[in-house]
Design a protein around this motif. Sequence first.
Motif, short mmCIF file in Angstrom:
data_model
loop_
_atom_site.label_atom_id
_atom_site.label_comp_id
_atom_site.label_asym_id
_atom_site.label_seq_id
_atom_site.Cartn_x
_atom_site.Cartn_y
_atom_site.Cartn_z
N ILE A 188 -23.41 5.43 -12.02
CA ILE A 188 -22.94 4.74 -10.79
C ILE A 188 -22.25 3.43 -11.16
CG2 ILE A 188 -23.68 3.67 -8.61
CD1 ILE A 188 -26.03 5.67 -8.59
N LEU A 189 -22.86 2.71 -12.10
CA LEU A 189 -22.29 1.41 -12.50
C LEU A 189 -20.92 1.58 -13.13
CD1 LEU A 189 -24.86 -1.01 -14.18
CD2 LEU A 189 -23.11 -1.53 -12.50
N VAL A 190 -20.83 2.50 -14.09
CA VAL A 190 -19.56 2.70 -14.81
C VAL A 190 -18.46 3.12 -13.84
CG1 VAL A 190 -18.38 4.17 -16.51
CG2 VAL A 190 -20.62 3.21 -17.03
N PHE A 191 -18.79 4.09 -12.96
CA PHE A 191 -17.74 4.59 -12.05
C PHE A 191 -17.37 3.54 -11.00
CE2 PHE A 191 -18.90 8.66 -13.92
CZ PHE A 191 -17.64 9.17 -14.20
N SER A 192 -18.33 2.76 -10.53
CA SER A 192 -17.97 1.73 -9.55
C SER A 192 -17.10 0.67 -10.21
CB SER A 192 -19.21 1.12 -8.88
OG SER A 192 -20.05 0.59 -9.85
N GLN A 193 -17.37 0.38 -11.48
CA GLN A 193 -16.55 -0.63 -12.16
C GLN A 193 -15.13 -0.09 -12.42
OE1 GLN A 193 -19.32 -1.60 -15.27
NE2 GLN A 193 -20.30 -3.20 -14.01
N MET A 194 -15.05 1.23 -12.71
CA MET A 194 -13.72 1.83 -12.90
C MET A 194 -12.94 1.75 -11.60
SD MET A 194 -14.53 5.08 -15.35
CE MET A 194 -13.33 6.13 -14.62
N LEU A 195 -13.63 2.08 -10.50
CA LEU A 195 -12.96 2.04 -9.19
C LEU A 195 -12.49 0.62 -8.85
CD1 LEU A 195 -15.17 4.39 -6.98
CD2 LEU A 195 -12.74 4.65 -7.45
N LEU A 196 -13.34 -0.35 -9.19
CA LEU A 196 -12.98 -1.75 -8.87
C LEU A 196 -11.67 -2.15 -9.55
CD1 LEU A 196 -16.40 -3.62 -9.05
CD2 LEU A 196 -14.94 -3.36 -7.06
#
Length: 394
Positions: A188-196
């Motif tokens: 969740i962290l990695v993908f949310s940071q990618m999206l950001l």
Amino acid sequence: MAKKAKAAINKKSAESTIAPNIPKEGTSVQPSIQFIEDLKKQWLETIDALPDPFMIVDQNYKIQKANRAMAEASGSTVKNIVGKTCYKVFANRSAPCESCQMKRSYHDQPSQPYELHQENNKKWYEVVSKGMTSSENGHEKKVVLQLYRDRTETRQLQQQVAHQEKLASLGQLAGGFAHEINNPIGGILVFSQMLLREVDPSTSHYQDIKEIESAAKRCKTIVEGMLDFSRKRPIARKLTLTNYHETIESAVKFAFIDKSQAKNIDIAMDLKARHFEGLSDSSRLMQVFINLLTNARQAIKKSGSILVTTANSGNEANHQRIVITIADNGCGIEKANLKKIFDPFFTTKEPGQGTGLGLSIVHGIVQDLGGTIEATSTVGVGTTMTLTFNAVTQ
Ligand SMILES: Nc1ncnc2c1ncn2[C@@H]1O[C@H](COP(=O)(O)OP(=O)(O)OP(=O)(O)O)[C@@H](O)[C@H]1O
Ligand SMILES: [Mg+2]
């Protein structure tokens, strides 16, 4: 002396292993007053030499006789306690103890040994009572003998074992849970940071993803805490010579790095231990102190003070301990909560404010480092955490 009296004395002394030499039956020597006095003195001395407290009470709980151990356990003298009620003298109560078996024993009913907590001395006793007949001035009356056996150490050991077992099973559960949940949270962290990185920061989506990221970060902190608690994290395999004073000073700096959180808190150090080094793990120790200082800071609602002290205890030069206290004058801990604070997930903080893992992790680390931790607290006055660790003297 009359034959009857002599026979009574001989009967009594036959029951006692401490009687002085007794004139044999049929000899012309009569037991003298001195002999009876000696017998009485020896009997009283023997009773006083018994390490376990005991007393004889009448049917109104009034102490008729007591030995020295009883007076000492009650913080008084034999003279002072005779005539007073056993529950007042021994347990500082205004009524008989709930589990008291005195009345049963008085009426010759079967009675069970029962446990008694002496709150002011923090001691536990097992009390055995037995009805008996006592004669005084030629009159016989029913009384009850109460024998107290100190069970404090046994009880503490039992509590420690039960606590360890509870922590071990909770640790296993928490460890397994944390392990399973770690990977999805990482995702969740990695993908949310990618999206950001891909989303325009001026859009509302960006803020939503930020929320997801911060929630995931919080979960990660909790999971890390659980892993810490279950001790799945590596701890230094080799303990190294650690300076407790330096570690405390660094922890204080770190815990109060955010000046805005501590603007009305006065933090003082009184590091007086002469032996302030020991085999330990400074980063784990830092974790302990930071947790304790953070709790102290959070307990101070508006303004207050925190005092950190060190001293040495132990008189043998090679077995010195360092005693570290962290005292605050914050809100304090309610008595009923005090025994729960080292339990994992116990927290009185608002949801989202605390995981309740801080002190359970501290407890685990302190144990790993061969130390002890104790908390004392009074609501509205403050809390003191006392830690002890081994210190080297050279
Ligand atoms: N110095 C203190 N003064 C008052 N209460 C305290 C103090 N230290 C601990 N407590 C009480 O013990 C509880 C458990 O403490 P612990 O550090 O384990 O968890 P927490 O502080 O609530 O959460 P976390 O440490 O995970 O942020 C606290 O919620 C608080 O009620
Ligand atoms: Mg805490």
